[in-house]
Scaffold this motif. Structure first.
Motif, PDB file in Angstrom:
ATOM      1  N   CYS A 154     -11.250   6.498  -2.105  1.00 57.12           N
ATOM      2  CA  CYS A 154     -10.959   6.261  -0.687  1.00 57.12           C
ATOM      3  C   CYS A 154     -10.495   7.563  -0.044  1.00 57.12           C
ATOM      4  N   TYR A 159     -13.042  -0.146   0.953  1.00 57.80           N
ATOM      5  CA  TYR A 159     -12.878   0.312  -0.437  1.00 57.80           C
ATOM      6  C   TYR A 159     -12.334  -0.816  -1.305  1.00 57.80           C
ATOM      7  N   TRP A 160     -11.268  -1.451  -0.865  1.00 60.67           N
ATOM      8  CA  TRP A 160     -10.684  -2.559  -1.631  1.00 60.67           C
ATOM      9  C   TRP A 160     -11.656  -3.727  -1.744  1.00 60.67           C
ATOM     10  N   ARG A 182      -6.813   7.703  -3.994  1.00 61.79           N
ATOM     11  CA  ARG A 182      -7.049   6.315  -4.400  1.00 61.79           C
ATOM     12  C   ARG A 182      -8.410   6.286  -5.077  1.00 61.79           C
ATOM     13  N   ARG A 186      -8.258  -4.804  -7.152  1.00 61.42           N
ATOM     14  CA  ARG A 186      -7.491  -4.163  -6.089  1.00 61.42           C
ATOM     15  C   ARG A 186      -6.042  -3.973  -6.542  1.00 61.42           C
ATOM     16  N   PRO A 187      -5.395  -2.874  -6.158  1.00 58.65           N
ATOM     17  CA  PRO A 187      -5.856  -1.813  -5.257  1.00 58.65           C
ATOM     18  C   PRO A 187      -6.478  -0.612  -5.970  1.00 58.65           C
ATOM     19  N   PRO A 193      -9.393   2.273   3.534  1.00 54.25           N
ATOM     20  CA  PRO A 193      -8.992   1.522   2.337  1.00 54.25           C
ATOM     21  C   PRO A 193      -9.501   0.091   2.307  1.00 54.25           C
ATOM     22  N   ASP A 213       0.846  -1.186   0.000  1.00 61.71           N
ATOM     23  CA  ASP A 213       0.000   0.000   0.000  1.00 61.71           C
ATOM     24  C   ASP A 213       0.885   1.240   0.000  1.00 61.71           C
ATOM     25  N   HIS A 242      -6.417   2.592  -8.643  1.00 62.15           N
ATOM     26  CA  HIS A 242      -5.401   3.542  -9.109  1.00 62.15           C
ATOM     27  C   HIS A 242      -4.931   4.441  -7.975  1.00 62.15           C
ATOM     28  N   TYR A 243      -3.643   4.795  -8.029  1.00 59.28           N
ATOM     29  CA  TYR A 243      -3.094   5.846  -7.188  1.00 59.28           C
ATOM     30  C   TYR A 243      -2.875   7.059  -8.075  1.00 59.28           C
ATOM     31  N   HIS A 284      -9.612   7.949   3.248  1.00 63.77           N
ATOM     32  CA  HIS A 284      -8.542   7.625   4.194  1.00 63.77           C
ATOM     33  C   HIS A 284      -8.255   8.771   5.159  1.00 63.77           C
TER      34      HIS A 284
END
Length: 248
Positions: free
Chosen positions: A112, A96-97, A43, A63-64, A93, A33, A66-67, A114
């Motif tokens: 997300c 979300y995942w 995210r 998962r996970p 997260p 992560d 996009h960043y 977070h």
């Protein structure tokens, strides 16, 4: 494990730091992560298409997700953005995942939070989340936006700040699975004891915050009267069902 811990023991962190015997050997899978530092990333996953000078992002329910870093978001052309019929902002997260593979191909975009909106009551457009939502609502004005956070004092503050941000930028926000009876719903789902956690002195101070949205006051009142708070992980099955209904 976070979801199983919450459902089984009433605490999503029950297994944190514990060594569990296993016969799985080399079949264990670990997802690395990215740690959020200075709210410099978003995210996102689900129904989402956008273009930046350095990358092309396509819809994914794997998962996970996009960043999206600040520089990607800042240089994204809103005309390149495609999103679902709903935007769902989720605090943690892990839910979300977990929603992603069960909602494959649903016309929903997930983000997300977070905790990015916890303390910054006036989240600025210079931050990644503000920039991202601004671009999203430019591409889809008035997009219905569901906000789902922990049923605890911090979650109420995160949700309230996210609501104001989405509303100010042109979205149509509403709270999701944060009604006054959600603590009772958690008690039905959790198998172990205790099913809920006691409020702390810090929690009580947060509940007195004027930043908590009026629509969340029934849940805040339930926490005060019972002296208890909950987590969102065990509610994930309810989330699957509600998202599945969006396919219709």
């Amino acid at each position: 494990l976070r979801t199983a811990a919450h459902l089984g023991f009433g605490d999503s962190h029950y297994f944190d730091g514990r060594q569990l015997p296993t016969t799985c050997g080399g079949r264990l899978w670990v997802q690395a992560d990215a740690k959020v530092e200075g709210v410099n990333l978003v995210r996102a996953a689900g129904k989402l298409v956008l273009e930046t000078p350095s990358a092309s992002f396509r819809s994914t329910w794997e998962r996970p997700g996009h960043y999206l870093w600040e520089w990607d978001i800042a240089h994204c052309d809103p005309k390149s953005i495609e999103v679902g019929r709903k935007l769902v902002l989720i605090e943690n997260p892990y839910p979300y995942w977990e929603l992603l593979p069960f909602c494959s191909d649903a016309p929903v975009t997930f983000v997300c939070l977070h905790g990015e909106t916890l303390w910054d009551h006036e989240t600025t457009l210079g931050q990644a989340l503000g920039l991202f939502l601004q671009k999203i609502y430019q591409a889809a004005p008035g997009l219905e936006t569901w906000i789902w956070c922990d049923p605890d004092p911090s979650g109420l503050l995160i949700a309230s700040n996210a609501y104001r941000l989405a509303q100010a930028l042109g979205g149509a926000p509403r709270f999701w699975m944060m009604d006054g009876d959600i603590l009772a719903r958690i008690e039905l789902l959790v198998l172990g004891q205790p099913k809920l956690k006691p409020l702390t002195e810090k929690d009580a101070q947060l509940l007195s915050s004027s930043f908590i949205h009026a629509e969340l006051q029934p849940l805040a009142g339930e926490m005060r009267s019972r002296g208890l708070k909950g987590e969102q992980e065990g509610l994930i099955r309810d989330g699957w069902c509600l998202i599945e209904a969006q396919r219709v």
